[in-house]
Design an enzyme around this catalytic site. Structure first.
Site, mmCIF file in Angstrom:
data_model
loop_
_atom_site.group_PDB
_atom_site.id
_atom_site.type_symbol
_atom_site.label_atom_id
_atom_site.label_comp_id
_atom_site.label_asym_id
_atom_site.label_seq_id
_atom_site.Cartn_x
_atom_site.Cartn_y
_atom_site.Cartn_z
ATOM 1 N N LYS A 40 0.839 -1.199 0.000
ATOM 2 C CA LYS A 40 0.000 0.000 0.000
ATOM 3 C C LYS A 40 0.879 1.256 0.000
ATOM 4 O O LYS A 40 0.642 2.200 -0.763
ATOM 5 C CB LYS A 40 -0.861 -0.006 1.267
ATOM 6 C CG LYS A 40 -2.296 0.277 1.005
ATOM 7 C CD LYS A 40 -3.098 0.052 2.266
ATOM 8 C CE LYS A 40 -4.399 0.801 2.127
ATOM 9 N NZ LYS A 40 -5.191 0.756 3.332
ATOM 10 N N THR A 125 -13.273 5.698 14.422
ATOM 11 C CA THR A 125 -14.532 5.708 15.183
ATOM 12 C C THR A 125 -14.426 4.696 16.311
ATOM 13 O O THR A 125 -14.238 3.509 16.066
ATOM 14 C CB THR A 125 -15.705 5.335 14.263
ATOM 15 O OG1 THR A 125 -15.694 6.260 13.185
ATOM 16 C CG2 THR A 125 -17.021 5.398 14.980
ATOM 17 N N ARG A 158 -17.928 11.737 4.293
ATOM 18 C CA ARG A 158 -18.658 10.676 3.590
ATOM 19 C C ARG A 158 -17.819 10.187 2.429
ATOM 20 O O ARG A 158 -17.151 10.994 1.758
ATOM 21 C CB ARG A 158 -19.974 11.226 3.000
ATOM 22 C CG ARG A 158 -21.030 11.569 4.009
ATOM 23 C CD ARG A 158 -22.041 12.519 3.413
ATOM 24 N NE ARG A 158 -21.371 13.737 2.932
ATOM 25 C CZ ARG A 158 -21.935 14.663 2.175
ATOM 26 N NH1 ARG A 158 -23.173 14.513 1.773
ATOM 27 N NH2 ARG A 158 -21.270 15.740 1.794
ATOM 28 N N LYS A 228 -19.501 11.238 17.852
ATOM 29 C CA LYS A 228 -19.311 10.493 16.602
ATOM 30 C C LYS A 228 -20.335 9.355 16.465
ATOM 31 O O LYS A 228 -21.025 9.230 15.455
ATOM 32 C CB LYS A 228 -17.879 9.938 16.547
ATOM 33 C CG LYS A 228 -17.616 9.010 15.389
ATOM 34 C CD LYS A 228 -17.732 9.705 14.051
ATOM 35 C CE LYS A 228 -17.748 8.719 12.917
ATOM 36 N NZ LYS A 228 -17.833 9.300 11.612
ATOM 37 N N ASN A 232 -23.713 9.199 13.733
ATOM 38 C CA ASN A 232 -23.993 8.140 12.751
ATOM 39 C C ASN A 232 -25.281 7.394 13.083
ATOM 40 O O ASN A 232 -26.065 7.062 12.195
ATOM 41 C CB ASN A 232 -22.816 7.162 12.674
ATOM 42 C CG ASN A 232 -21.755 7.656 11.699
ATOM 43 O OD1 ASN A 232 -21.877 8.739 11.143
ATOM 44 N ND2 ASN A 232 -20.715 6.868 11.485
ATOM 45 N N PHE A 273 -30.857 13.191 4.378
ATOM 46 C CA PHE A 273 -30.944 11.830 4.928
ATOM 47 C C PHE A 273 -32.383 11.384 5.142
ATOM 48 O O PHE A 273 -32.700 10.667 6.082
ATOM 49 C CB PHE A 273 -30.067 11.681 6.176
ATOM 50 C CG PHE A 273 -28.641 11.433 5.777
ATOM 51 C CD1 PHE A 273 -27.897 12.449 5.208
ATOM 52 C CD2 PHE A 273 -28.065 10.173 5.897
ATOM 53 C CE1 PHE A 273 -26.610 12.237 4.756
ATOM 54 C CE2 PHE A 273 -26.774 9.949 5.450
ATOM 55 C CZ PHE A 273 -26.052 10.976 4.877
ATOM 56 N N GLY A 277 -35.072 4.016 0.427
ATOM 57 C CA GLY A 277 -34.359 3.175 -0.529
ATOM 58 C C GLY A 277 -34.392 1.722 -0.126
ATOM 59 O O GLY A 277 -35.428 1.212 0.339
ATOM 60 N N CYS A 284 -19.704 2.162 7.700
ATOM 61 C CA CYS A 284 -19.879 2.934 8.937
ATOM 62 C C CYS A 284 -21.218 2.696 9.639
ATOM 63 O O CYS A 284 -21.234 2.229 10.774
ATOM 64 C CB CYS A 284 -19.723 4.417 8.633
ATOM 65 S SG CYS A 284 -18.149 4.775 7.858
ATOM 66 N N LYS A 344 -23.394 2.931 -2.256
ATOM 67 C CA LYS A 344 -24.055 4.170 -2.660
ATOM 68 C C LYS A 344 -23.325 4.675 -3.894
ATOM 69 O O LYS A 344 -22.275 4.129 -4.259
ATOM 70 C CB LYS A 344 -24.022 5.209 -1.538
ATOM 71 C CG LYS A 344 -22.615 5.645 -1.169
ATOM 72 C CD LYS A 344 -22.642 6.822 -0.213
ATOM 73 C CE LYS A 344 -21.253 7.392 -0.031
ATOM 74 N NZ LYS A 344 -21.215 8.552 0.825
#
Ligand code: UGA
Length: 468
Positions: A40, A125, A158, A228, A232, A273, A277, A284, A344
């Protein structure tokens, strides 16, 4: 106004780490980005971002091997930098808790190299109390309390708009229990909070500008950690709420888009939001809702509201499957075109993708699939290996060719702009079942489609309606 440049180490070069590293460089800091994966590191040094993200290639190319160095050597990075951001993964363990072993390993390694005052910043997180654990781990490795502070600085970016979100945040949250550490973080973010970044020529544009810079909220470390998870969980709750409302709209023959607009115009609720769907996915929300519920449980707090949020999310996929069944009668042997595999639009990420789950469910039902996704097909092939029942197409129209129905599973912008005449011609039966509400039912009807979407009345082609 010129802010001071700070030497920053970022540990972990995933979505959050890599984006933070190049954005800190863009803000004028010098950055060492550390990852223990040598391949990486080599790829990043060579300019390969490894992920599909707007602005990332240009920023990586501008700063790599200059203001951002990539290395596997955490010890050197710790010694050279004033602030060390931990941005490693916190995957979900079998119990639903976050697995913090990577965070612990990094904290121990940092502790072994500390040679002067450092601010260790938790950006992954994590559940509340992680900061305390990091502090204990560092102390256990023989580092005295005055040599370091641990700060929580959660990230709210995001995927797909990560660089823009980082540089134009709604807010910056810094959880610091010491004034000294809080000041270091305030200096790190000064180019954003004092507006100087936005005044610069060539700055990436977005919602913030020099006259409206983002606020920095200073809190306790524990509050920042909870902010946090609570953010979410609340966003996931909003999605499950509108999905539940969409089911009610279907039963009542109402239109969820109108309902979402009507409730979203209330400034206390807000319009974002509230898109119904096939359920939320990604790396997350599913993980963080489970982790937040588990933290609450461990602390003896009943947060069963979150269990409902998860339940609605699972049901939403099953409802979509049943919707397809209701349009096609039987599923075995049906040839389905699938548009979208990513969780998404605008990303190649398929982690916890509801689209992948649904394709697996349709394969189990005996359907054969031809799928197309503009960016996620390579990754999807690991989860859904090509076979006679699972094929991949080079574009949407090829996927649709001779299909019994077309399913829209990801909200890619290009899927909302298809040539409907061409699509209709390609299909065996012009049936579209849209899990993302990308089209206006009347337009689809006018183009000769039977069209089913989420929370809206279905549409049948005009001539069919007349015949019936
Ligand atoms: C989410 C949060 O939005 C970020 O603020 C946060 O920083 C990030 O998680 C994280 O913790 O790292 P992300 O997972 O990239 O970001 O994606 P979102 O845009 O939030 O979408 C999550 C899922 O919800 C997707 O499956 C999306 O399709 C779905 N969604 C989103 C809906 O079904 N309806 C909506 O109205 C919005």
């Amino acid at each position: 106004m010129m802010s001071d440049s700070i030497s920053i180490a970022v540990v972990g070069s995933g979505y959050v780490g890599l984006v933070a590293a190049v954005c800190f460089a863009e803000m004028g800091h010098t950055v060492i980005c550390v990852d223990n994966d040598e391949r990486k590191v080599a790829a990043l040094q060579g300019g390969d971002t490894l992920i599909h993200e707007n602005h990332l290639p240009e920023l990586l190319n501008r700063y790599r091997n200059g203001r951002v160095r990539f290395t596997t050597d955490l010890a050197v990075a710790t010694r050279e930098c004033a602030a060390i951001f931990i941005a490693v993964g916190t995957p979900q363990s079998e119990t639903g808790d976050a697995d913090l072993s990577y965070v612990e390993a990094v904290a121990s390694e940092i502790a072994r190299s500390i040679d002067g005052y450092k601010v260790i910043v938790e950006k992954s997180t994590v559940p509340v109390y992680t900061n305390e654990w990091i502090r204990r781990v560092v102390e256990r490795n023989g580092v005295s309390r005055d040599m370091f502070d641990v700060v929580s600085n959660p990230e709210f970016l995001r995927e797909g708009s990560a660089v823009g979100d980082f540089l134009h945040p709604d807010r910056i949250v810094v959880g610091a229990d010491s004034e000294r550490a809080g000041k270091v973080l305030q200096s790190v973010y000064a180019p954003l909070t004092d507006g100087s970044y936005y005044a610069r020529t060539g700055a990436i544009t977005g919602v913030c500008d020099a006259t409206a810079p983002p606020p920095l909220l200073l809190t306790s470390t524990k509050s920042a950690e909870i902010i946090k998870h609570a953010s979410n969980a609340f966003l996931a709750l909003k999605i499950s709420f509108i999905n539940a409302v969409s089911n009610l709209c279907e039963a009542a023959d109402a239109n969820v888009e109108q309902v979402a607009e009507g409730i979203g115009l209330d400034s206390r609720i807000g319009p974002r939001f509230l898109r119904p769907g096939i359920g939320y996915g990604g790396s997350c929300f599913p993980k963080d809702v489970a982790a937040f519920r588990s933290v609450a449980e461990q602390m003896g707090v009943d947060f069963s509201l979150l269990t409902e949020v998860e339940k609605i999310n699972v049901q939403q996929k099953k409802r979509f499957l049943n919707k397809v069944r209701s349009a096609l009668w039987t599923l075995r042997g049906k040839r389905l075109a699938v548009l979208g595999l990513a969780f998404k639009g605008e990303t190649d990420d398929i982690r916890e993708s509801p689209a992948i789950d649904l394709v697996q469910m349709f394969l189990t039902e005996g359907c054969s699939i031809v799928a197309f996704d503009p960016a996620a097909m390579d990754r999807a092939k690991d989860e859904l290996p090509p076979s006679p029942a699972m094929r991949y197409a080079a574009d949407a129209y090829t996927a649709a060719s001779e299909a019994d129905a077309l399913l829209i599973l990801t909200d890619w912008k290009e899927f909302a702009e298809l040539d409907l005449g061409k699509l209709n011609e390609a299909m065996r039966y012009p049936i579209v079942i849209d899990g993302r509400n990308l089209y206006d039912p009347q337009t689809m009807q006018e183009h000769g489609f039977t069209y089913l979407s989420v929370g809206r009345p279905s549409a049948t082609p005009v001539r069919e309606a007349v015949a019936v």
